[in-house]
Enzyme design. Structure first.
Site, PDB file in Angstrom:
ATOM      1  N   HIS A 150     -39.515  18.127  60.464  1.00  0.00           N
ATOM      2  CA  HIS A 150     -39.262  18.759  59.231  1.00  0.00           C
ATOM      3  C   HIS A 150     -38.860  19.994  58.946  1.00  0.00           C
ATOM      4  O   HIS A 150     -38.486  20.680  60.118  1.00  0.00           O
ATOM      5  CB  HIS A 150     -40.691  18.511  58.419  1.00  0.00           C
ATOM      6  CG  HIS A 150     -41.891  19.120  59.061  1.00  0.00           C
ATOM      7  ND1 HIS A 150     -43.176  18.960  58.700  1.00  0.00           N
ATOM      8  CD2 HIS A 150     -41.963  19.521  60.108  1.00  0.00           C
ATOM      9  CE1 HIS A 150     -43.982  19.624  59.546  1.00  0.00           C
ATOM     10  NE2 HIS A 150     -43.288  19.829  60.509  1.00  0.00           N
ATOM     11  N   TRP A 210     -45.675  12.465  62.259  1.00  0.00           N
ATOM     12  CA  TRP A 210     -44.474  13.331  62.596  1.00  0.00           C
ATOM     13  C   TRP A 210     -44.080  13.102  63.989  1.00  0.00           C
ATOM     14  O   TRP A 210     -44.125  13.862  64.897  1.00  0.00           O
ATOM     15  CB  TRP A 210     -44.487  15.005  62.241  1.00  0.00           C
ATOM     16  CG  TRP A 210     -44.739  15.204  60.894  1.00  0.00           C
ATOM     17  CD1 TRP A 210     -43.753  15.220  60.028  1.00  0.00           C
ATOM     18  CD2 TRP A 210     -46.034  15.511  60.318  1.00  0.00           C
ATOM     19  NE1 TRP A 210     -44.385  15.698  58.692  1.00  0.00           N
ATOM     20  CE2 TRP A 210     -45.665  15.848  58.864  1.00  0.00           C
ATOM     21  CE3 TRP A 210     -47.214  15.742  60.614  1.00  0.00           C
ATOM     22  CZ2 TRP A 210     -46.372  16.080  57.885  1.00  0.00           C
ATOM     23  CZ3 TRP A 210     -48.260  16.260  59.826  1.00  0.00           C
ATOM     24  CH2 TRP A 210     -47.753  16.455  58.342  1.00  0.00           C
ATOM     25  N   VAL A 268     -51.226  22.956  53.550  1.00  0.00           N
ATOM     26  CA  VAL A 268     -51.138  23.264  52.308  1.00  0.00           C
ATOM     27  C   VAL A 268     -52.460  22.932  51.887  1.00  0.00           C
ATOM     28  O   VAL A 268     -53.182  21.974  52.359  1.00  0.00           O
ATOM     29  CB  VAL A 268     -50.309  22.728  51.191  1.00  0.00           C
ATOM     30  CG1 VAL A 268     -48.916  23.499  51.238  1.00  0.00           C
ATOM     31  CG2 VAL A 268     -49.988  21.210  51.549  1.00  0.00           C
ATOM     32  N   GLN A 311     -33.875  17.189  54.714  1.00  0.00           N
ATOM     33  CA  GLN A 311     -34.906  17.709  53.856  1.00  0.00           C
ATOM     34  C   GLN A 311     -34.507  18.991  53.196  1.00  0.00           C
ATOM     35  O   GLN A 311     -33.438  19.552  53.761  1.00  0.00           O
ATOM     36  CB  GLN A 311     -36.200  17.974  54.492  1.00  0.00           C
ATOM     37  CG  GLN A 311     -36.728  16.660  55.136  1.00  0.00           C
ATOM     38  CD  GLN A 311     -38.183  17.103  55.705  1.00  0.00           C
ATOM     39  OE1 GLN A 311     -38.519  17.879  55.961  1.00  0.00           O
ATOM     40  NE2 GLN A 311     -39.111  16.113  55.608  1.00  0.00           N
ATOM     41  N   ALA A 319     -45.200  25.733  48.583  1.00  0.00           N
ATOM     42  CA  ALA A 319     -44.218  25.258  49.326  1.00  0.00           C
ATOM     43  C   ALA A 319     -44.056  23.839  48.963  1.00  0.00           C
ATOM     44  O   ALA A 319     -44.982  23.206  48.443  1.00  0.00           O
ATOM     45  CB  ALA A 319     -44.765  25.123  51.000  1.00  0.00           C
ATOM     46  N   ARG A 355     -37.053  11.826  63.430  1.00  0.00           N
ATOM     47  CA  ARG A 355     -38.338  10.961  63.535  1.00  0.00           C
ATOM     48  C   ARG A 355     -38.137  10.019  64.216  1.00  0.00           C
ATOM     49  O   ARG A 355     -37.237   9.243  64.271  1.00  0.00           O
ATOM     50  CB  ARG A 355     -38.881  10.607  62.145  1.00  0.00           C
ATOM     51  CG  ARG A 355     -38.936  11.351  61.032  1.00  0.00           C
ATOM     52  CD  ARG A 355     -40.637  12.135  61.249  1.00  0.00           C
ATOM     53  NE  ARG A 355     -40.582  13.298  59.999  1.00  0.00           N
ATOM     54  CZ  ARG A 355     -41.114  13.223  58.942  1.00  0.00           C
ATOM     55  NH1 ARG A 355     -41.481  12.057  58.434  1.00  0.00           N
ATOM     56  NH2 ARG A 355     -41.130  14.076  58.182  1.00  0.00           N
TER      57      ARG A 355
HETATM   58  N1  DAH Z   1     -43.088  18.624  55.894  1.00  0.00           N
HETATM   59  C1  DAH Z   1     -43.557  17.457  55.163  1.00  0.00           C
HETATM   60  C2  DAH Z   1     -42.866  16.157  55.597  1.00  0.00           C
HETATM   61  O1  DAH Z   1     -42.007  16.099  56.221  1.00  0.00           O
HETATM   62  C3  DAH Z   1     -43.307  17.548  53.646  1.00  0.00           C
HETATM   63  C4  DAH Z   1     -43.793  18.670  52.903  1.00  0.00           C
HETATM   64  C5  DAH Z   1     -45.269  18.498  52.327  1.00  0.00           C
HETATM   65  C6  DAH Z   1     -43.426  20.077  52.834  1.00  0.00           C
HETATM   66  C7  DAH Z   1     -45.819  19.424  51.560  1.00  0.00           C
HETATM   67  C8  DAH Z   1     -44.058  21.030  52.297  1.00  0.00           C
HETATM   68  C9  DAH Z   1     -45.463  20.877  51.756  1.00  0.00           C
HETATM   69  O2  DAH Z   1     -43.538  22.227  52.145  1.00  0.00           O
HETATM   70  O3  DAH Z   1     -46.008  21.927  51.161  1.00  0.00           O
HETATM   71  O4  DAH Z   1     -43.579  15.200  55.156  1.00  0.00           O
END
Ligand code: DAH
Length: 328
Positions: free
Chosen positions: A164, A150, A247, A204, A296, A190
């Site tokens: 994100h 990120w 997670v 997103q 999530a 990004r």
């Molecule tokens: N935030 C992650 C990204 O931008 C995507 C993501 C992955 C969000 C797993 C989530 C999750 O809530 O549980 O790559």
């Protein structure tokens, strides 16, 4: 009729004429070549005795000039009045060109509608975030190599453009008591080279559902239902193990759509990251992981719009090219 009487009636007829047609009738009545009242007098002059002819002749001629001038003046007045624009109700109107929604907005609206139907609340968060919400609170430590996933644009040492929509999980959990289920649509950024599938900014939709017994089976049902409504009953989904710091377990969701006209027909496509919210993340927002748990997920809006509308290049969304935009 005396010349004086004739004059009086002619002047009043001219004055009262309401339009060009009535004015023309007055002209014919007094000055018409065949039966005009003044014309007749002028014609009969030659039958008068010399003495009277000399008296009436100049008077009658003067009156003719006077009436012609009055007719002329009135005609101009009427012309001016009728040049005031009148409304032609039969004339075809000028079409107002209506704009329309951008494909990403259409996609976002579809997604919101589906999740609203599944009893999710829709919330939004800030695009400029702190390092804490974008990383630390999501269990992404300062010097951990996972941060490379990120890379972003920094405003100053503590503020950045969010990479994100996940930070909104933290903000929401800090201020709300479970159970709840939300989605968070929004713009993210990004720092990376652009190509057909990467942009420096994109959209997103984050999802979060927390309760006492929320588990991955619930997630599987929700997300199957979501894709069934979005892409049709024949959409298959599968989970693959994956890693995201916030997670545990983490997974990747793939879908397979049936759309014989599409190059994506019958192929597995990776569409979102997901998992059970990490106990450390729950701890951080003062929720007891023994009491509350939940899932999530985060999906890319462009990716889904590209699948739905068969768009080959992500850069088209932001190109401002009307040949592209007008197809929606
Ligand atoms: N935030 C992650 C990204 O931008 C995507 C993501 C992955 C969000 C797993 C989530 C999750 O809530 O549980 O790559």
């Amino acid at each position: 009729m005396t010349l004086a009487e004739l004059k009086e009636s002619a002047i009043s007829d001219i004055k009262n004429a309401k339009d060009a047609k009535e004015l023309e009738a007055a002209k014919v009545k007094y000055l018409g070549r065949k039966e005009g009242q003044l014309t007749n007098i002028l014609k009969s002059l030659k039958n008068l005795p010399e003495e009277e002819k000399r008296k009436v002749g100049p008077e009658a001629n003067a009156l003719r000039q006077e009436l012609e001038a009055a007719l002329d003046k009135k005609l101009k007045e009427l012309a001016k009045k009728s040049s005031v624009p009148s409304i032609d109700v039969t004339r075809p109107g000028v079409k107002v060109r209506a704009g329309h929604l951008h494909p990403l907005t259409l996609m976002e609206n579809d997604i919101k509608t589906i999740f609203a139907g599944l009893n999710f609340s829709i919330v939004e968060g800030p695009e400029v975030e702190t390092e804490h919400y974008n990383f630390e609170a999501l269990n992404i430590p300062a010097n951990h190599p996972v941060k490379d996933m990120w890379d972003t644009f920094w405003i100053d040492a503590q503020h950045l453009l969010r990479t994100h929509t996940s930070p909104m999980q933290i903000r929401y959990m800090e201020t709300h008591k479970p159970p709840f289920q939300i989605i968070v649509p929004g713009r993210v950024f990004r720092f990376e080279a652009t190509d057909a599938s990467h942009e420096i900014n994109f959209y997103q939709v984050e999802g979060l559902m927390i309760g006492e017994k929320v588990n991955l089976a619930n997630f599987k049902y929700i997300i199957s239902e979501f894709f069934r409504q979005l892409f049709g009953v024949n959409t298959e989904i599968r989970f693959r193990p994956s890693y995201f710091p916030f997670v545990e377990p983490g997974l990747e969701v793939d879908i397979k759509i049936q759309d014989p006209g599409s190059p994506l027909h019958n192929h597995w496509l990776e569409v979102m990251g997901a998992g059970m919210v990490h106990p450390k993340v729950l701890d951080g927002v003062k929720l007891n992981p023994k009491e509350f748990q939940g899932f999530a997920f985060g999906l890319g809006l462009e990716r889904l719009a590209m699948i739905k509308y068969k768009i080959p290049d992500i850069r088209l969304f932001y190109s401002g090219d009307l040949r592209f935009i007008n197809q929606f």
